[in-house]
Scaffold this active site. Structure first.
Site, PDB file in Angstrom:
ATOM      1  N   GLY A   1       0.830  -1.198   0.000  1.00  0.00           N
ATOM      2  CA  GLY A   1       0.000   0.000   0.000  1.00  0.00           C
ATOM      3  C   GLY A   1       0.863   1.246   0.000  1.00  0.00           C
ATOM      4  O   GLY A   1       1.815   1.353   0.796  1.00  0.00           O
TER       5      GLY A   1
ATOM      6  N   GLY B   1      -0.505   4.419   0.314  1.00  0.00           N
ATOM      7  CA  GLY B   1      -1.207   5.561   0.917  1.00  0.00           C
ATOM      8  C   GLY B   1      -0.380   6.075   2.088  1.00  0.00           C
ATOM      9  O   GLY B   1       0.775   5.688   2.270  1.00  0.00           O
TER      10      GLY B   1
ATOM     11  N   ALA C   1      -0.470   5.532   5.337  1.00  0.00           N
ATOM     12  CA  ALA C   1       0.006   4.565   6.328  1.00  0.00           C
ATOM     13  C   ALA C   1       1.180   3.764   5.763  1.00  0.00           C
ATOM     14  O   ALA C   1       2.189   3.548   6.453  1.00  0.00           O
ATOM     15  CB  ALA C   1      -1.135   3.639   6.743  1.00  0.00           C
ATOM     16  N   GLY C   2       1.066   3.328   4.523  1.00  0.00           N
ATOM     17  CA  GLY C   2       2.128   2.536   3.916  1.00  0.00           C
ATOM     18  C   GLY C   2       3.408   3.345   3.761  1.00  0.00           C
ATOM     19  O   GLY C   2       4.504   2.871   4.087  1.00  0.00           O
TER      20      GLY C   2
ATOM     21  N   PHE D   1     -13.589  20.883  14.276  1.00  0.00           N
ATOM     22  CA  PHE D   1     -14.146  19.688  13.645  1.00  0.00           C
ATOM     23  C   PHE D   1     -15.112  19.042  14.622  1.00  0.00           C
ATOM     24  O   PHE D   1     -15.079  19.331  15.819  1.00  0.00           O
ATOM     25  CB  PHE D   1     -12.999  18.713  13.305  1.00  0.00           C
TER      26      PHE D   1
ATOM     27  N   GLN E   1     -18.551   3.923   9.488  1.00  0.00           N
ATOM     28  CA  GLN E   1     -18.945   5.319   9.672  1.00  0.00           C
ATOM     29  C   GLN E   1     -19.670   5.883   8.452  1.00  0.00           C
ATOM     30  O   GLN E   1     -19.226   5.680   7.317  1.00  0.00           O
ATOM     31  CB  GLN E   1     -17.696   6.162   9.926  1.00  0.00           C
TER      32      GLN E   1
ATOM     33  N   HIS F   1     -20.553   9.367   6.838  1.00  0.00           N
ATOM     34  CA  HIS F   1     -20.227  10.794   6.930  1.00  0.00           C
ATOM     35  C   HIS F   1     -21.518  11.576   6.720  1.00  0.00           C
ATOM     36  O   HIS F   1     -22.290  11.262   5.816  1.00  0.00           O
ATOM     37  CB  HIS F   1     -19.194  11.160   5.861  1.00  0.00           C
TER      38      HIS F   1
ATOM     39  N   LEU G   1     -17.482  13.349  -1.167  1.00  0.00           N
ATOM     40  CA  LEU G   1     -17.422  13.949   0.158  1.00  0.00           C
ATOM     41  C   LEU G   1     -17.453  15.469   0.119  1.00  0.00           C
ATOM     42  O   LEU G   1     -16.765  16.093  -0.676  1.00  0.00           O
ATOM     43  CB  LEU G   1     -16.129  13.508   0.861  1.00  0.00           C
TER      44      LEU G   1
ATOM     45  N   THR H   1     -16.349  17.956   2.791  1.00  0.00           N
ATOM     46  CA  THR H   1     -15.602  17.848   4.054  1.00  0.00           C
ATOM     47  C   THR H   1     -16.328  18.448   5.262  1.00  0.00           C
ATOM     48  O   THR H   1     -17.057  19.450   5.152  1.00  0.00           O
ATOM     49  CB  THR H   1     -14.224  18.527   3.938  1.00  0.00           C
ATOM     50  N   GLU H   2     -16.039  17.830   6.425  1.00  0.00           N
ATOM     51  CA  GLU H   2     -16.515  18.377   7.689  1.00  0.00           C
ATOM     52  C   GLU H   2     -16.007  19.812   7.881  1.00  0.00           C
ATOM     53  O   GLU H   2     -16.582  20.600   8.632  1.00  0.00           O
ATOM     54  CB  GLU H   2     -15.990  17.471   8.813  1.00  0.00           C
TER      55      GLU H   2
ATOM     56  N   ARG I   1     -19.827  12.554  14.152  1.00  0.00           N
ATOM     57  CA  ARG I   1     -20.400  12.135  12.872  1.00  0.00           C
ATOM     58  C   ARG I   1     -21.593  11.199  12.995  1.00  0.00           C
ATOM     59  O   ARG I   1     -22.548  11.307  12.238  1.00  0.00           O
ATOM     60  CB  ARG I   1     -19.319  11.452  12.042  1.00  0.00           C
TER      61      ARG I   1
ATOM     62  N   HIS J   1     -18.413   6.079   4.763  1.00  0.00           N
ATOM     63  CA  HIS J   1     -17.173   6.836   4.677  1.00  0.00           C
ATOM     64  C   HIS J   1     -15.942   6.115   5.191  1.00  0.00           C
ATOM     65  O   HIS J   1     -14.866   6.205   4.608  1.00  0.00           O
ATOM     66  CB  HIS J   1     -17.369   8.128   5.468  1.00  0.00           C
TER      67      HIS J   1
ATOM     68  N   GLU K   1      -6.173   2.522   7.620  1.00  0.00           N
ATOM     69  CA  GLU K   1      -7.599   2.221   7.707  1.00  0.00           C
ATOM     70  C   GLU K   1      -7.893   0.721   7.654  1.00  0.00           C
ATOM     71  O   GLU K   1      -8.904   0.271   8.180  1.00  0.00           O
ATOM     72  CB  GLU K   1      -8.376   2.971   6.617  1.00  0.00           C
TER      73      GLU K   1
ATOM     74  N   ARG L   1     -15.356   7.229  14.724  1.00  0.00           N
ATOM     75  CA  ARG L   1     -14.112   7.988  14.577  1.00  0.00           C
ATOM     76  C   ARG L   1     -14.403   9.479  14.522  1.00  0.00           C
ATOM     77  O   ARG L   1     -15.370   9.902  13.881  1.00  0.00           O
ATOM     78  CB  ARG L   1     -13.404   7.574  13.284  1.00  0.00           C
TER      79      ARG L   1
ATOM     80  N   SER M   1      -8.094  10.217  11.442  1.00  0.00           N
ATOM     81  CA  SER M   1      -7.650   9.091  10.628  1.00  0.00           C
ATOM     82  C   SER M   1      -6.314   9.396   9.945  1.00  0.00           C
ATOM     83  O   SER M   1      -5.396   8.568   9.947  1.00  0.00           O
ATOM     84  CB  SER M   1      -8.706   8.760   9.584  1.00  0.00           C
ATOM     85  N   LEU M   2      -6.202  10.595   9.398  1.00  0.00           N
ATOM     86  CA  LEU M   2      -4.898  10.975   8.835  1.00  0.00           C
ATOM     87  C   LEU M   2      -3.847  10.861   9.937  1.00  0.00           C
ATOM     88  O   LEU M   2      -2.735  10.377   9.712  1.00  0.00           O
ATOM     89  CB  LEU M   2      -4.938  12.406   8.287  1.00  0.00           C
TER      90      LEU M   2
HETATM   91  C1  LIG Z   1     -12.991  11.543   0.528  1.00  0.00           C
HETATM   92  C2  LIG Z   1     -12.296  11.289   1.835  1.00  0.00           C
HETATM   93  C3  LIG Z   1     -11.899  12.344   2.637  1.00  0.00           C
HETATM   94  C4  LIG Z   1     -11.265  12.111   3.847  1.00  0.00           C
HETATM   95  N1  LIG Z   1     -10.890  13.186   4.613  1.00  0.00           N
HETATM   96  C5  LIG Z   1     -10.228  12.961   5.771  1.00  0.00           C
HETATM   97  C6  LIG Z   1      -9.746  14.054   6.540  1.00  0.00           C
HETATM   98  O1  LIG Z   1      -9.870  15.225   6.177  1.00  0.00           O
HETATM   99  N2  LIG Z   1      -9.111  13.780   7.701  1.00  0.00           N
HETATM  100  C7  LIG Z   1      -8.911  12.515   8.149  1.00  0.00           C
HETATM  101  O2  LIG Z   1      -8.320  12.330   9.204  1.00  0.00           O
HETATM  102  N3  LIG Z   1      -9.356  11.459   7.417  1.00  0.00           N
HETATM  103  C8  LIG Z   1      -9.981  11.656   6.238  1.00  0.00           C
HETATM  104  N4  LIG Z   1     -10.415  10.586   5.503  1.00  0.00           N
HETATM  105  C9  LIG Z   1     -10.004   9.235   5.906  1.00  0.00           C
HETATM  106  C10 LIG Z   1      -8.552   9.017   5.549  1.00  0.00           C
HETATM  107  O3  LIG Z   1      -8.233   9.763   4.398  1.00  0.00           O
HETATM  108  C11 LIG Z   1      -8.234   7.555   5.256  1.00  0.00           C
HETATM  109  O4  LIG Z   1      -8.718   6.738   6.282  1.00  0.00           O
HETATM  110  C12 LIG Z   1      -6.725   7.355   5.167  1.00  0.00           C
HETATM  111  O5  LIG Z   1      -6.143   8.284   4.283  1.00  0.00           O
HETATM  112  C13 LIG Z   1      -6.394   5.942   4.734  1.00  0.00           C
HETATM  113  O6  LIG Z   1      -5.024   5.845   4.484  1.00  0.00           O
HETATM  114  P1  LIG Z   1      -4.362   4.436   4.190  1.00  0.00           P
HETATM  115  O7  LIG Z   1      -2.921   4.689   3.966  1.00  0.00           O
HETATM  116  O8  LIG Z   1      -4.749   3.496   5.248  1.00  0.00           O
HETATM  117  O9  LIG Z   1      -5.058   3.926   2.848  1.00  0.00           O
HETATM  118  P2  LIG Z   1      -5.135   4.514   1.354  1.00  0.00           P
HETATM  119  O10 LIG Z   1      -4.701   5.908   1.267  1.00  0.00           O
HETATM  120  O11 LIG Z   1      -6.482   4.159   0.857  1.00  0.00           O
HETATM  121  O12 LIG Z   1      -4.063   3.654   0.582  1.00  0.00           O
HETATM  122  C14 LIG Z   1      -4.256   2.275   0.330  1.00  0.00           C
HETATM  123  C15 LIG Z   1      -3.112   1.798  -0.526  1.00  0.00           C
HETATM  124  O13 LIG Z   1      -3.155   0.386  -0.619  1.00  0.00           O
HETATM  125  C16 LIG Z   1      -2.895  -0.014  -1.930  1.00  0.00           C
HETATM  126  N5  LIG Z   1      -3.537  -1.325  -2.119  1.00  0.00           N
HETATM  127  C17 LIG Z   1      -4.794  -1.692  -1.791  1.00  0.00           C
HETATM  128  N6  LIG Z   1      -5.001  -2.980  -2.099  1.00  0.00           N
HETATM  129  C18 LIG Z   1      -3.850  -3.450  -2.628  1.00  0.00           C
HETATM  130  C19 LIG Z   1      -3.430  -4.706  -3.137  1.00  0.00           C
HETATM  131  N7  LIG Z   1      -4.262  -5.758  -3.167  1.00  0.00           N
HETATM  132  N8  LIG Z   1      -2.177  -4.824  -3.618  1.00  0.00           N
HETATM  133  C20 LIG Z   1      -1.319  -3.763  -3.614  1.00  0.00           C
HETATM  134  N9  LIG Z   1      -1.678  -2.553  -3.131  1.00  0.00           N
HETATM  135  C21 LIG Z   1      -2.919  -2.398  -2.642  1.00  0.00           C
HETATM  136  C22 LIG Z   1      -3.439   1.088  -2.800  1.00  0.00           C
HETATM  137  O14 LIG Z   1      -2.744   1.133  -4.014  1.00  0.00           O
HETATM  138  C23 LIG Z   1      -3.123   2.322  -1.944  1.00  0.00           C
HETATM  139  O15 LIG Z   1      -1.835   2.793  -2.266  1.00  0.00           O
HETATM  140  C24 LIG Z   1     -11.034  10.794   4.279  1.00  0.00           C
HETATM  141  C25 LIG Z   1     -11.418   9.737   3.477  1.00  0.00           C
HETATM  142  C26 LIG Z   1     -12.068   9.976   2.283  1.00  0.00           C
HETATM  143  C27 LIG Z   1     -12.504   8.792   1.469  1.00  0.00           C
END
Ligand SMILES: Cc1cc2nc3c(=O)[nH]c(=O)nc-3n(C[C@H](O)[C@H](O)[C@H](O)COP(=O)(O)OP(=O)(O)OC[C@H]3O[C@@H](n4cnc5c(N)ncnc54)[C@H](O)[C@@H]3O)c2cc1C
Length: 565
Positions: free
Chosen positions: A10, A12, A14-15, A118, A231, A233, A243, A245-246, A277, A342, A366, A377, A382-383
């Site tokens: 991943g 994102g 976290a990764g 928020f 959750q 939203h 979305l 945003t809040e 929320r 959400h 997540e 939450r 979450s960020l």
């Molecule tokens: C529209 C929106 C707005 C948001 N706004 C906020 C905010 O303002 N503040 C806040 O705190 N939270 C917010 N959130 C929540 C927060 O953004 C997410 O919970 C958080 O960013 C998730 O990060 P992550 O790194 O866990 O996953 P992601 O960012 O979803 O990354 C997942 C990664 O996993 C990879 N992946 C998935 N499956 C596979 C697989 N099988 N093989 C290889 N790679 C894979 C994908 O390529 C991706 O790179 C929001 C969420 C959304 C949807």
């Protein structure tokens, strides 16, 4: 054979943060991501990231302890309290670190990181970069992975874990460029595959945010925790659930029903639009169900009184979205909104180190459940969780691999590769006539109806039976062309299979939890029941469906009381 000491799945937030931490701790690490990392859903985060910095004049006496308490209260007392306490203590340093790496946060007049109010928070403590916070942080962390020379396998889809007798020893992945399956060895694997929102139809999540990432470890014997807590939203754009945003309400936006009332005065007289929320989403839905919505489908989010200058400065992305998708300018007109699915509070069962019961297998972000957010939450947390617990998972994994031999376990990996080749071939050569996308569409329609904002025994039992039937139909899908590069038909068959499996765990957990807590609201058991349900739901995979067990919640500092806002 490919081998890395640590594999992070991943790209994102976290990764990326986990991989940077592993590299900082001198471990050899690579990232595998089905998307090019900056395209991850984290980049869609709009509103901001929480930290008790006290930069807003209205928050001079804010501190991490208050942030910790707000998070525990917001969770409806289901979080394991050490986790939110750690999260909120680490928050200021985590935000300063991102700032020092160059993240362009919005600023106060005296140059400090700007903070907005928020929902569910006692103080304005959400740090933001206009309404594009996730995008800014994601770019910032991606630059750091380049600085650390971290190798990234972009557009490789992981399809299974590889296990040896004693531990996880890598993954099996599909290289989308060549269409080949590949075994990838590692001493530790960190899953950071994001949310599962796309099990639901009315989701704010990006299309790749399916439950497949959570399903893989579940199939491999790693339990899932608290999956019933999903959750909703309060404010997603009608009719496509993008979305809003809040931050819109944080900046002072109103919620208005058909009668012109700011109806939140009935439901959360003190916090109003900035209640947590779960409560705001249910209030909106109640207005709609009781006939005070528009077209029985939405209410208004009104920003007009904020004025053009503030909207252009603080919420430019929101205006772009409403203009592009429904041709509406929020400076002139109120925005039609309804609640949308959400965020998944539940996920892969891990501890604060990101470690799961399977040695060598970690999860963060997540897809994981530490648990910080409990039953609900708070926005902006979450960020924060992705960077704080991403870092901790990467650090713990680096410690774990320290004395391990730096070579792949060839036999176990080859066995896993062969098994997955056979599984995949069986799936692709299925000679039925069911269309997998129809099955997915039916699942996504039933989830908001049967496991939505308002739940009851009858609805959920129907939903569970429907999912079981969909799983049976999925066994008879049409054949799928197997070869080719970027064969998304093939990967979607797997994503849909994952959606079905995890959706079943959501409904099974929800049906068994005979109380209302946070996002899980039952009309037939409308009160929280601490005597019987102050506990985590643990779902373990069996071919017949999830096997449920329970674990006590860790209560240290704050005794559960009724939540009032
Ligand atoms: C529209 C929106 C707005 C948001 N706004 C906020 C905010 O303002 N503040 C806040 O705190 N939270 C917010 N959130 C929540 C927060 O953004 C997410 O919970 C958080 O960013 C998730 O990060 P992550 O790194 O866990 O996953 P992601 O960012 O979803 O990354 C997942 C990664 O996993 C990879 N992946 C998935 N499956 C596979 C697989 N099988 N093989 C290889 N790679 C894979 C994908 O390529 C991706 O790179 C929001 C969420 C959304 C949807």
């Amino acid at each position: 054979m490919i081998f890395h000491d640590i594999l992070v799945i991943g790209g994102g937030l976290a990764g990326l943060r986990a991989a940077i931490a592993a590299a900082e701790n001198k471990a050899e690490v690579a990232i595998v991501s089905k998307l090019y990392p900056p395209r991850s859903h984290s980049g869609q985060a709009q509103g901001g990231i929480n930290a008790a910095l006290g930069n807003n004049p209205k928050a001079a006496d804010d501190n991490p302890e208050k942030h910790g308490f707000d998070t525990v209260k917001g969770s409806d007392y289901l979080s394991d309290q050490e986790a939110p306490i750690y999260l909120t203590e680490q928050a200021p340093d985590a935000v300063f670190e991102i700032e020092h790496w160059g993240c362009p946060f919005s600023r106060t007049e005296d140059g400090k990181i700007a903070q907005r109010p928020f929902g569910g928070a006692g103080y304005p403590r959400t740090c933001y970069g206009t309404d594009k916070t996730g995008h800014y942080i994601l770019q910032t962390l991606f630059e750091q992975t380049i600085k650390h020379n971290i190798k990234t396998y972009n557009e490789w889809v992981v399809i299974a874990l590889a296990k040896d007798v004693d531990a996880c020893c890598g993954v099996i992945a599909l290289n989308m460029h060549t269409g080949e399956l590949q075994a990838m060895g590692a001493n530790a694997v960190i899953f950071a595959t994001g949310g599962s929102g796309r099990m639901y139809g009315n989701s704010t999540n990006a299309i790749p945010s399916t439950a497949f990432g959570v399903a893989m470890p579940y199939w491999a014997g790693v339990p899932l925790k608290d999956m019933e807590f999903v959750q909703f939203h309060p404010t997603s754009l009608y009719p496509n659930n993008i979305l809003m945003t809040e931050g819109c309400r944080g900046e002072g936006g109103y919620l208005i029903n058909k009668e012109g009332d700011r109806f939140m005065s009935k439901y959360a007289p003190k916090a109003m639009e900035l209640g947590p929320r779960d409560i705001v989403a249910r209030s909106i839905q109640t207005e709609i169900l009781e006939g005070r919505g528009f077209e029985d489908a939405y209410v208004y989010l009104d920003l007009r009184h904020l004025g053009k200058a503030k909207i252009m400065e603080r919420l430019p992305g929101i205006r772009e979205i409403t203009l592009d998708f429904i041709g509406l300018d929020p400076i002139e007109e109120p925005i039609p909104i309804q609640p949308g699915t959400h965020y998944c509070m539940g996920g892969i069962d891990v501890n604060m180190d990101g470690a799961s019961p399977l040695p060598g297998f970690y999860a963060a972000g997540e897809c994981a459940c530490v648990s910080v957010h409990g039953a609900n939450r708070l926005g902006g947390n979450s960020l924060l969780e992705t960077v704080v617990f991403g870092k901790r998972a990467g650090t713990s994994a680096a410690e774990y691999v320290k004395d391990k031999a730096k070579q792949p376990r060839d036999n176990a990996l080859e066995r896993a590769l062969k098994r997955e080749e056979e599984n995949l071939n069986r799936l692709l050569k299925s000679n039925g006539n069911e269309n997998p996308y129809t099955i997915n569409a039916e699942l996504r329609k039933l989830m908001p109806e049967k496991a939505g904002l308002f739940r009851n025994e009858k609805l959920m039992a129907e939903g569970l039976a429907q999912i079981k039937a969909l799983k049976e139909r999925f066994k008879k899908i049409r054949p799928i062309v197997s070869g080719g590069s970027f064969n998304f038909d093939k990967t979607w068959a797997l994503e849909i299979k994952g959606n079905l499996e995890v959706a079943e765990a959501v409904l099974a957990g929800a049906l068994a939890r005979k109380e209302s807590r946070g996002s899980h609201f039952r009309t037939d058991f409308s009160k929280r029941d601490d005597a019987n349900f102050l506990k985590h739901t643990i779902a373990s995979y069996t071919p017949e469906g999830p096997k449920l067990s329970y674990r006590d919640v860790q209560i240290t500092k704050y005794q559960p009381v009724e939540r009032k806002y």
